[in-house]
Design an enzyme around this catalytic site. Sequence first.
Site, PDB file in Angstrom:
ATOM      1  N   HIS A 260       0.863  -1.185   0.000  1.00 23.55           N
ATOM      2  CA  HIS A 260       0.000   0.000   0.000  1.00 23.55           C
ATOM      3  C   HIS A 260       0.899   1.234   0.000  1.00 23.55           C
ATOM      4  CE1 HIS A 260       0.833   0.527   4.276  1.00 23.55           C
ATOM      5  NE2 HIS A 260       0.324  -0.663   4.569  1.00 23.55           N
TER       6      HIS A 260
ATOM      7  N   HIS B 235       4.039   1.392   2.142  1.00 19.55           N
ATOM      8  CA  HIS B 235       5.191   0.603   1.703  1.00 19.55           C
ATOM      9  C   HIS B 235       5.936   1.293   0.562  1.00 19.55           C
ATOM     10  CE1 HIS B 235       2.458  -2.724   3.288  1.00 19.55           C
ATOM     11  NE2 HIS B 235       3.438  -2.605   4.154  1.00 19.55           N
TER      12      HIS B 235
ATOM     13  N   CYS C 216       3.378 -11.055  20.186  1.00 22.11           N
ATOM     14  CA  CYS C 216       2.543 -10.560  19.078  1.00 22.11           C
ATOM     15  C   CYS C 216       3.078 -11.204  17.814  1.00 22.11           C
ATOM     16  CB  CYS C 216       2.606  -9.047  18.948  1.00 22.11           C
ATOM     17  SG  CYS C 216       1.825  -8.506  17.408  1.00 22.11           S
TER      18      CYS C 216
ATOM     19  N   CYS D  48       4.106  -8.780  14.948  1.00 21.71           N
ATOM     20  CA  CYS D  48       5.407  -8.129  15.216  1.00 21.71           C
ATOM     21  C   CYS D  48       6.509  -9.169  15.340  1.00 21.71           C
ATOM     22  CB  CYS D  48       5.445  -7.390  16.551  1.00 21.71           C
ATOM     23  SG  CYS D  48       4.316  -6.055  16.786  1.00 21.71           S
TER      24      CYS D  48
ATOM     25  N   CYS E 221      -1.394  -5.683  21.625  1.00 21.80           N
ATOM     26  CA  CYS E 221      -0.156  -5.230  20.987  1.00 21.80           C
ATOM     27  C   CYS E 221      -0.179  -3.704  20.806  1.00 21.80           C
ATOM     28  CB  CYS E 221       0.001  -5.900  19.620  1.00 21.80           C
ATOM     29  SG  CYS E 221       1.351  -5.160  18.700  1.00 21.80           S
TER      30      CYS E 221
ATOM     31  N   HIS F 196      -0.179  -3.184  16.818  1.00 25.55           N
ATOM     32  CA  HIS F 196      -1.288  -3.670  15.988  1.00 25.55           C
ATOM     33  C   HIS F 196      -2.643  -3.600  16.663  1.00 25.55           C
ATOM     34  CE1 HIS F 196       2.271  -5.500  14.127  1.00 25.55           C
ATOM     35  NE2 HIS F 196       1.616  -5.265  13.028  1.00 25.55           N
TER      36      HIS F 196
ATOM     37  N   LYS G 290      -3.181   5.133  11.152  1.00 28.06           N
ATOM     38  CA  LYS G 290      -2.098   4.679  10.273  1.00 28.06           C
ATOM     39  C   LYS G 290      -2.707   3.849   9.139  1.00 28.06           C
ATOM     40  CE  LYS G 290       1.907   1.679  10.132  1.00 28.06           C
ATOM     41  NZ  LYS G 290       2.492   0.460  10.624  1.00 28.06           N
TER      42      LYS G 290
ATOM     43  N   LYS H 285      -3.393  -2.628   6.622  1.00 29.67           N
ATOM     44  CA  LYS H 285      -4.388  -3.616   6.244  1.00 29.67           C
ATOM     45  C   LYS H 285      -5.339  -3.846   7.419  1.00 29.67           C
ATOM     46  CE  LYS H 285      -4.397  -8.340   4.939  1.00 29.67           C
ATOM     47  NZ  LYS H 285      -3.526  -9.500   4.921  1.00 29.67           N
TER      48      LYS H 285
END
Length: 661
Positions: A18, A21, A126, A129, A143, A146, A300, A303
Amino acid sequence: MSSFYLTTPIYYVNALPHIGHIYTTTVADVLARYRRLAGEEVYFLTGTDEHGQNIERAARREGIAPIELADRVVAKYRELRDRLDFSYDDFVRTTEERHRLGVEEMVRRIEAAGDFYTAVHEGWYCSPCETFYTEKEVADKVCPVHGTPLEWKSEENVFFRLSRYQQPLLDWYASSPAPVRPASRLNEVRSFVESGLKDLSVSRASVEWGIPFPGRPGQTIYVWLDALTNYISALGFGHEGDAAERYRHFWEQGDVRLHLIGKDILRFHAIFWPAFLMSAGVPLPTTVWAHGWWQRDGRKVSKSAGNVVRPDDLIDRFGSDAVRYFLLREMVFGADASFSDEAFIDRYNSDLANDLGNTASRLITLSRSAFEGCTPPEPCSANPLLEAARRVIPEYRAAMDDFAFHRALEALWRLLAETNQYLVTREPWKLIKTEGPTPKLSRILWDGLEAVRLVATCLLPFMPATAARLLAALGTERPPERFDDALVWGGTPNSCTLPEPQPLFPRIDKAAYFGASVGDSAGSEKTPGESKPERTKPDQSPPGGSKKEQAKEAKMISIDQFFETQLRVATITAAEPVPKSNKLMKLTVDLGDETRTVVAGIAQQYGPDQLVGRQVVIVANLQPAKLMGVESQGMVLAASEDGKPILLHPDTPVPPGTRVK
Ligand code: MSP
């Protein structure tokens, strides 16, 4: 010639890329192109991180082998390289043999230094991670990165004596120039290290998809020790003789060894990685630069938050150079930035279509009509634009050297603004009619063309294709490979044929665009409607109706899928703006059988007074997420008009908690 080695993080292959990245790779590409133009010897590395439990699980879910999944995602990254004009020199995959050799050598060296031992490892784990957290770090068992529930794990692992490197790391942070940037990130890691370092587990007993730990049967190398080593394995570390030449040249003897990363992977790069390298007796990077996050609606882009923006969608709609420009112009490198289609179109229309495109095409058209299809016959050496260029070019270069890409672009746009002002006060369009092709007119138009040529040259790293096209349109034979004289005033040729200008960035009709588009580019669930925006770009527009229809079809969901989303009516009982955010509002909502906190990006449209007592619809089964430090336990639904939220509510009041179907 000094050497400049730069890397991006290597990307996980359990999801398609996305904008978060492609952002780092775009920045790295701009920097690599800039440094090459500045005459440096550049080596630019990117790649994929293919081992570990997440990849293993993602592949299993699809019923394929992990390597098949990796191959598929790597193919996508390669496609994006072509679409976005990335000029990297190498793409490393952690499943490659050359990488394994490097990792094994790293492990051998750390082992020889006496920095490994075996012990039982327990903690809150996690899996996204691939990291253990301590009780203290995650009191809520969720987490911190996340927002997902953590699992308790206990197993025998190999540990790395990270605690030994506390002082050497602190000494490294104190070195000059600062090895971790920006300063706020340096402070963050410094205080983390000052508060004490625990040894780090660097193997996993339960993960099979990875590199076996040499000499420790049953243990697989921890994915981060594996992944971080890509930065040297790709250069030939761990190889013999000539095969390690690039490693010696760009790493051991290199002038710049730069890692560009996102802020979420700072600790791995600014604590673990230098400690591994110290232990192995390998030189450290010269700089670790952590940028901020692309956010959408205050979260952020990721996904898991369901708000991804796909690069392909943006490239299809706006062209690849516009995407590159937007990413570099909109984000202050190091800080967070917000993505919206509206912000994109505003920048596109105002900066690219108007300031750059129109200024260039006006000058070219005027010169062609005054001087028989050619550039003006007379150059000019003393004028206010020359002064402006002499100010702006060093500002541009200083900003580029300081990773302040938005400032570099701002400086160039100031030169464009001064060029426009210069033309407005001299009115060459009137002079053509009243005086004809005089030396005075020649000098005015030549000045303008020359200023735009300098801007186009400076834009080569940012928008390689467009800048080259623009230079050709201004009469420059071919784009320069080195800045050298190309940044000196005077390069525009005289009396050289100018082709008829083609629009660089056709303006986008915003109203038509938003009329045509249901929502914006986030996620794959939103589809452009039937009416088309004004802009069509033959080389990059979507291939046409049938594909669109297929896409639409692919995006249909079943009624069962719809019912997976739990929509409920909630009554707002309290509302307050989230400190330090100009968009977010913290809402306390009554759901009948429970009270929740929900954070919504509505503070610019609604004040607390307009909210308390009001009923809204919320997504009640969304994973909690932290927004600016506040945990949001749901999402408020709103229609989005030109990017502005308009809250949805039931026609007549209903008991709080009522299901919406
Ligand atoms: N595989 C690890 C990195 C290993 S490097 C030795 C990893 N991969 S990742 O695919 O999850 O993320 C790669 C990069 O993308 C990270 O730098 C991360 O910060 C960045 N981004 C992911 N989402 C982002 C945004 N929304 N905004 C900006 N960059 C973010 O981590």
